[in-house]
Design a protein around this motif. Sequence first.
Motif, PDB file in Angstrom:
ATOM      1  N   ARG A  50       0.831  -1.209   0.000  1.00  0.00           N
ATOM      2  CA  ARG A  50       0.000   0.000   0.000  1.00  0.00           C
ATOM      3  C   ARG A  50       0.859   1.249   0.000  1.00  0.00           C
ATOM      4  O   ARG A  50       0.587   2.215  -0.720  1.00  0.00           O
ATOM      5  N   GLN A  51       1.915   1.250   0.827  1.00  0.00           N
ATOM      6  CA  GLN A  51       2.820   2.399   0.883  1.00  0.00           C
ATOM      7  C   GLN A  51       3.504   2.621  -0.459  1.00  0.00           C
ATOM      8  O   GLN A  51       3.766   3.751  -0.849  1.00  0.00           O
ATOM      9  N   MET A  52       3.806   1.523  -1.151  1.00  0.00           N
ATOM     10  CA  MET A  52       4.484   1.614  -2.445  1.00  0.00           C
ATOM     11  C   MET A  52       3.503   1.921  -3.583  1.00  0.00           C
ATOM     12  O   MET A  52       3.925   2.216  -4.697  1.00  0.00           O
ATOM     13  N   GLY A  53       2.221   1.822  -3.299  1.00  0.00           N
ATOM     14  CA  GLY A  53       1.208   2.112  -4.318  1.00  0.00           C
ATOM     15  C   GLY A  53       1.047   0.999  -5.344  1.00  0.00           C
ATOM     16  O   GLY A  53       0.693   1.270  -6.487  1.00  0.00           O
ATOM     17  N   ILE A  54       1.304  -0.238  -4.943  1.00  0.00           N
ATOM     18  CA  ILE A  54       1.114  -1.350  -5.869  1.00  0.00           C
ATOM     19  C   ILE A  54       0.053  -2.290  -5.337  1.00  0.00           C
ATOM     20  O   ILE A  54      -0.140  -2.416  -4.126  1.00  0.00           O
ATOM     21  N   ARG A  55      -0.675  -2.928  -6.251  1.00  0.00           N
ATOM     22  CA  ARG A  55      -1.680  -3.910  -5.869  1.00  0.00           C
ATOM     23  C   ARG A  55      -1.819  -4.937  -6.967  1.00  0.00           C
ATOM     24  O   ARG A  55      -1.486  -4.682  -8.118  1.00  0.00           O
TER      25      ARG A  55
END
Length: 180
Positions: A98-103
Amino acid sequence: MTEVIYLKVSEKTEAAKKAGRRVSVSGMLKFLGVSRSGYHAWLHRVPSDTEKRRESVKEKIQDIYDDSRQNYGAPKITVELRKTGEVISERTVGTYMRQMGIRAQWSKPWTITTKDSDFSTELQNILDEQFNPDRPNTVWCSDITYIWTIDGFVYLTSIMNLFSRKIMPGHFQKHWKYPA
């Protein structure tokens, strides 16, 4: 919050130096309401072991995520990390992602709802596209559809007399198929 302010001040200072301008760091810090000593301590701070490990794990997560063509989510990435000897929870991996902005990419599984078979040897085209019969009850046409309800799929079949273009009364059935 103050770390974000320090980071912005540092970026502005570097940009001003590159442009050959002089900038008052003390003035910026005073304007933003943070201390000079805190800023200078932040500039010379060495990352802790925890911070170094966090960044290392985030790099590994990014590598696994890219190798999976952006399909893996936190559960599968956690399994891959544990295979390499990393001790980490799925929740932590999810937080880092989430912090890295990946899903993970998610696509709805495709289900076959009809079965097509080759009728070329069994059936013959006796209608030959003559859709206007001369007498009633000589040509019927039918169709089937399914409707999703709370209880499951309802299959609806209707039969139409092509002479009168009306649905045949009493010639309908509903078939229930409950979800698995």
